[in-house]
Design an enzyme around this catalytic site. Structure first.
Site, short mmCIF file in Angstrom:
data_model
loop_
_atom_site.label_atom_id
_atom_site.label_comp_id
_atom_site.label_asym_id
_atom_site.label_seq_id
_atom_site.Cartn_x
_atom_site.Cartn_y
_atom_site.Cartn_z
N LYS A 98 37.73 47.13 -30.67
CA LYS A 98 36.36 47.25 -31.20
C LYS A 98 36.33 47.74 -32.65
O LYS A 98 35.44 47.38 -33.41
CB LYS A 98 35.54 48.19 -30.31
CG LYS A 98 35.37 47.71 -28.88
CD LYS A 98 34.29 46.65 -28.76
CE LYS A 98 34.15 46.15 -27.33
NZ LYS A 98 33.27 44.98 -27.21
N GLU A 120 24.73 49.25 -30.25
CA GLU A 120 24.50 49.46 -28.82
C GLU A 120 25.85 49.79 -28.20
O GLU A 120 26.89 49.43 -28.76
CB GLU A 120 23.93 48.20 -28.18
CG GLU A 120 24.96 47.14 -27.75
CD GLU A 120 25.72 46.50 -28.92
OE1 GLU A 120 25.23 46.60 -30.06
OE2 GLU A 120 26.80 45.94 -28.69
N SER A 387 43.42 44.59 -24.73
CA SER A 387 42.33 44.93 -25.67
C SER A 387 42.12 46.43 -25.87
O SER A 387 41.61 46.84 -26.91
CB SER A 387 41.04 44.27 -25.21
OG SER A 387 40.73 44.65 -23.88
C1 LIG Z 1 38.96 47.69 -24.17
C2 LIG Z 1 37.87 46.67 -24.09
N1 LIG Z 1 38.21 45.40 -23.82
C3 LIG Z 1 37.29 44.43 -23.71
C4 LIG Z 1 35.94 44.70 -23.86
C5 LIG Z 1 34.98 43.58 -23.66
O1 LIG Z 1 34.32 43.18 -24.80
P1 LIG Z 1 34.68 41.83 -25.55
O2 LIG Z 1 34.54 40.73 -24.55
O3 LIG Z 1 33.68 41.76 -26.62
O4 LIG Z 1 36.05 41.93 -26.07
C6 LIG Z 1 35.54 46.02 -24.15
C7 LIG Z 1 34.11 46.35 -24.32
O5 LIG Z 1 33.69 47.46 -24.39
C8 LIG Z 1 36.53 47.03 -24.27
O6 LIG Z 1 36.20 48.30 -24.53
#
Ligand SMILES: Cc1ncc(COP(=O)(O)O)c(C=O)c1O
Lengths: 408, 262
Positions: A98, A120, A387
């Site tokens: 993020k 948000e 992620s």
């Molecule tokens: C670690 C992590 N992975 C994935 C996501 C999912 O969001 P996005 O689909 O935008 O990557 C989030 C959302 O808060 C997150 O904190």
């Protein structure tokens, strides 16, 4: 933005902000001048070497990029098939991808002369990332968060406040992420002259899905050259989780023209698609307009938006961004889903096998990738976008596992 | 001439300004819609803006949000509202304008929606999350059925944009008096009046002011410059509390404005 040298055949969005038929700008008139201004400012910044240099500097020395592409040997062994690599977004400052977008957009807002940032947040990850970027760049920060999420994520609220942000409790609707987006949009309409809205995923009206994708592309760009360096070739499959779709689109985008690379987006199936309690807009929803974009949505027959359900707060959103909606229809990306239970299993597995505690969101990708790898041969390669890290989820995981005796 | 334009000009010619109340369809159940519409007609409303409830009303303040949630809880759907309007249409002689977010319309099907609106005698449609750039498909469907797409113009918009939207507008121009969402407000920006006057000069169809107008003196103030006013939250709230006297007072404040100005 880092190294955008490779040529793309695939070009989207168009001038109207459409990815195929998806995207667009479905917002009140009052926001249109701001969106047009943002688009011009973004095109301008992208071409400005000073801006690019500044962003690269923060990504390198502050976020800690580039982060590793790690060969997960024991996970590979456990899967018993293809070689599994992890793109370590969990090692970024603040613990997830993020921050790539938050810093990029905050820098852009500052350049535009905006003094106030709003965002948000559901679980608080994007809120924390934005609060962090605002502290770094000395900007005022207001984070909208559903009342229910504030209750569930008390510590992240405190974390944002420590970073100097104000957290606004959103009581409207069901008091979760989609209501927080509604309230952020309402605030933006009323304060559009001095405020920029740092949207947290590849969602919202044009040009947001494009901007967020571009700031997250660094994930895929790094992965591409790292795997070429390590293996001398591109991976056979790339797997990422899809909430709104930002880590996945950032990972996928640099591979879109490499048709030999299969792309998999993993949504949250919650208690199971068939139970109706899930967050899988691409697998279990249909197209509609929400929060400024035409995209796949969870909705009833009359077009009312349904609540999403997932153990992972970051995937708990009833839509999936316009570019993913487009890739779903064209078939370039295969979208699947993984349940709460399967994600928890994957979280435990990665923790035990590699000593890496993944975020619950990322655990969805891990589960699917392991399943996928197990059906592939040992000379094939799978890359997972890890992620984020799972420290934020420890309480949730403990509560979920308490069905037994509270032990893992 | 459009049915809505005509009704507004008539109100103007009779020495006052047009008054268009907004109510939420299904707030208190669809069963009371006829009674509410007849009451507003009787009290002297020029036209009625009929809100369709939506789960995520990002352009609305708390009063209309809550009314929408009540209407949804009562099972209100766009389809049911259209059916009910068909039934009661013969008794209601003032124009009815739908205010709906886009997604219920997409779900219904845009062409079918426009056709069914025509059958129900709907005179105009307002969609707050469809800006000028996205309006063509909807405008085409509505136009084929003789229904006006009412356009919102924020008074804060750049002049060039105001001109562009004003040229495309049908029925009347909905001048958004504040940057923000629907709801009750005590004061408006200092330049509101002069911007409203500029828009009036530009426009070839009536201009109605809306967003935040909630008191009789505000109605009179805006009614001097604009051809009429739209009052939402104050009406929705009063209907919910069954305070019909306040509604009568608001509507009558729109009469005899020209006299009051002299
Ligand atoms: C670690 C992590 N992975 C994935 C996501 C999912 O969001 P996005 O689909 O935008 O990557 C989030 C959302 O808060 C997150 O904190």
């Amino acid at each position: 933005m880092v190294n955008t040298k490779e040529k793309n055949i695939y070009q989207a969005p168009d001038k109207a902000g459409r990815f195929g038929e998806y995207g667009g700008r479905f917002v009140p008139e009052t926001l249109m001048p701001a969106l047009l201004e943002l688009e011009t400012a973004y095109r301008d910044a992208k071409e400005d070497p000073k801006f690019v240099e500044k962003l690269d500097h923060y990504l390198k020395d502050y976020v800690g990029r580039e982060n590793p592409l790690y060969f997960a040997e024991r996970l590979t062994e456990a899967a018993g098939g293809a070689k599994v690599y992890l793109k370590r977004e969990d090692l970024n400052h603040t613990g997830a991808h993020k921050i790539n977008n938050a810093i990029g957009q905050a820098l852009l807002a500052k350049r535009m002369g905006k003094t106030k940032i709003i965002a948000e947040t559901g679980a608080g990850q994007h809120g924390v990332a934005t609060a962090t970027a605002c502290a770094l760049l000395d900007m005022e920060c207001l984070v909208f968060m559903g009342k229910e999420d504030i209750r569930r994520q008390e510590l992240n609220v405190f974390r944002m406040e420590l970073l100097g942000a104000s957290v606004v409790s959103v009581d409207q609707g069901s008091g979760t992420l989609k209501d927080a987006v509604n309230e952020a949009l309402r605030y933006w309409v009323a304060n559009v002259s001095d405020t920029h809205y740092v949207i947290g995923s590849a969602l919202g009206p044009h040009p947001f899905p494009e901007i967020v994708r571009d700031f997250q592309r660094v994930i895929g760009v790094e992965t591409r050259h790292q795997i070429l360096e390590k293996e001398g070739r591109l991976p056979d499959a790339v797997v990422a989780c899809v909430g709104g779709g930002s880590n996945s689109i950032g990972m996928f985008h640099p591979f879109v023209d490499d048709t030999e690379v299969a792309l998999y987006g993993v949504e949250a199936a919650g208690s199971g698609i068939e139970t109706g309690k899930h967050a899988a807009a691409l697998t279990g929803g249909r197209p509609g307009a929400l929060h400024g974009a035409f995209m796949y949505l969870l909705q009833d027959e009359a077009g009312q938006i349904n609540e999403a359900h997932s153990i992972s707060a970051g995937l708990d959103y009833p839509g999936a961004g316009p570019e993913h909606s487009h890739f779903r229809d064209t078939g370039r990306v295969t979208y699947t889903s993984v349940t709460d239970e399967q994600a928890l299993e994957a979280l435990k597995m990665l923790s035990r096998k590699e000593g890496i505690l993944p975020a619950l969101e990322s655990s969805h990708a891990v589960h699917y990738a392991v399943e996928l790898a197990s059906g592939m041969s040992s000379d094939e390669i799978v890359v997972i976008c890890l992620s984020g890290r799972g420290d934020k989820d420890v309480m949730t995981v403990r509560d979920a596992l308490k069905g037994g005796n509270g032990h893992v | 001439m459009s049915e809505i334009t005509k009704a507004i000009l008539e109100a103007r010619e009779s020495g006052g300004c047009a008054f268009v109340p907004y109510i939420m369809a299904g707030d208190g159940g669809l069963g009371r819609l006829k009674e509410d519409l007849l009451f507003l007609q009787e009290a002297g409303a020029t036209a009625v803006e009929l809100g369709i409830p939506f789960s995520d009303p990002a352009a609305d303040g708390p009063v209309i949000q809550e009314a929408g949630l009540r209407a949804l809880a009562a099972g209100t759907t766009l389809k049911a509202v259209i059916e009910e309007v068909k039934v009661i249409r013969d008794d209601v002689h003032i124009p009815i304008i739908f205010m709906t977010y886009l997604n219920p319309v997409l779900s219904y099907g845009m062409a079918g929606f426009a056709n069914d609106c025509q059958e129900a005698g709907i005179a105009g449609v307002i969609v707050p999350d469809v800006p000028f750039e996205e309006s063509e498909p909807l405008e085409d469907c509505l136009r084929m059925n003789g229904i006006d797409l009412i356009r919102l113009i924020p008074l804060s918009a750049p002049e060039e944009r105001i001109r562009k939207i004003a040229e495309a507008a049908e029925g009347f121009i909905y001048a958004v008096t504040v940057d923000g969402i629907t709801g009750v407000r005590d004061s408006f920006g200092g330049t509101t009046d002069s911007r409203l006057e500029q828009l009036k000069e530009m426009a070839t169809i009536p201009v109605l002011a809306g967003f935040g107008i909630s008191a009789p003196d505000q109605v009179r103030d805006f009614g001097r410059t604009a051809d009429g006013v739209i009052v939402g939250s104050a009406i929705v709230d009063a209907l919910h509390r069954e305070d019909r006297e306040l509604i009568k007072e608001l509507i009558s404040s729109a009469k005899n404005i020209a006299v009051a100005a002299e």
